[in-house]
Design an enzyme around this catalytic site. Sequence first.
Site, PDB file in Angstrom:
ATOM      1  N   CYS A  44      55.727  45.750  36.705  1.00 56.14           N
ATOM      2  CA  CYS A  44      55.807  45.919  35.243  1.00 56.14           C
ATOM      3  C   CYS A  44      54.465  46.381  34.675  1.00 56.14           C
ATOM      4  O   CYS A  44      54.419  47.213  33.761  1.00 56.14           O
ATOM      5  CB  CYS A  44      56.178  44.605  34.571  1.00 56.14           C
ATOM      6  N   ASP A 136      70.451  59.830  15.404  1.00 51.55           N
ATOM      7  CA  ASP A 136      71.713  59.361  14.806  1.00 51.55           C
ATOM      8  C   ASP A 136      72.030  57.919  15.212  1.00 51.55           C
ATOM      9  O   ASP A 136      73.098  57.410  14.897  1.00 51.55           O
ATOM     10  CB  ASP A 136      72.881  60.292  15.197  1.00 51.55           C
TER      11      ASP A 136
HETATM   12  C1  BEZ Z   1      57.207  43.045  39.215  1.00 45.86           C
HETATM   13  O1  BEZ Z   1      57.103  43.496  38.083  1.00 45.86           O
HETATM   14  O2  BEZ Z   1      56.337  43.262  40.053  1.00 45.86           O
HETATM   15  C2  BEZ Z   1      58.409  42.239  39.638  1.00 45.86           C
HETATM   16  C3  BEZ Z   1      59.045  41.418  38.726  1.00 45.86           C
HETATM   17  C4  BEZ Z   1      60.150  40.665  39.139  1.00 45.86           C
HETATM   18  C5  BEZ Z   1      60.588  40.759  40.450  1.00 45.86           C
HETATM   19  C6  BEZ Z   1      59.952  41.611  41.346  1.00 45.86           C
HETATM   20  C7  BEZ Z   1      58.842  42.344  40.948  1.00 45.86           C
END
Ligand code: BEZ
Length: 220
Positions: A44, A136
């Site tokens: 992330c 929209d």
């Molecule tokens: C990650 O962002 O690295 C991750 C998050 C949840 C499960 C596996 C990886």
Amino acid sequence: MVNLGDVFPNFKAPTTAGDIQFHDWMGDSWAILFSHPADYTPVCTTELGRVVTLLPEFQKRNVKVIALSCDSVEDHNGWAKDVMSYVGKASEKFPYPIISDKDRKLAVQLGMVDPDEKDSAGMPLTARAVFVVGPDKKLKLSILYPATTGRNFDEILRVIDSLQLTAKQKVATPVDWKPGCKCMVVPSLSNDEAKKLFPKGFEETKVPSQKSYLRFTPHP
Ligand code: BEZ
């Protein structure tokens, strides 16, 4: 679940930029909402950082960007500092809002719960969803990745280019298309209609079926 063509839910949610009502926040722009399993996680962090770097590309296309993760606004604010440090912009403010979906209301409403991923309290996490919403307020694209696979945001920009082109022109974009490449005449247009619509003309690739459907035209 929201299907393509549905009006995207006009949800109210807390974010790092204050509470938002989604449609008001969008205004007349396009929007991309992308979700994350959790704050302070490695994949992330790389994704949020990539979007920070690509933000001018989204802005050029009149696309507002918003992320979502299942933690608190306070956690998001702390994590956002790590993300900015990771992309070498530690002195700058995090440039787009992150929604807090602590109760998983949006995760359930938008069908993005990942059944394989749970937090330490056993609560389900969100998958990596991508929603592109048009001015929209209708859903133009949705993609769902599992938590373990990071997305390719160059591909998402490429898709937005296709969505914005095909919203205005009666063309479709073929495999691996990029802006400037040949487009395809949509099947619903007859050859006579296509001749009128595309002043640069179109080329037909002959196929054994002798059906006239592989019709390429320059990017309008
Ligand atoms: C990650 O962002 O690295 C991750 C998050 C949840 C499960 C596996 C990886």
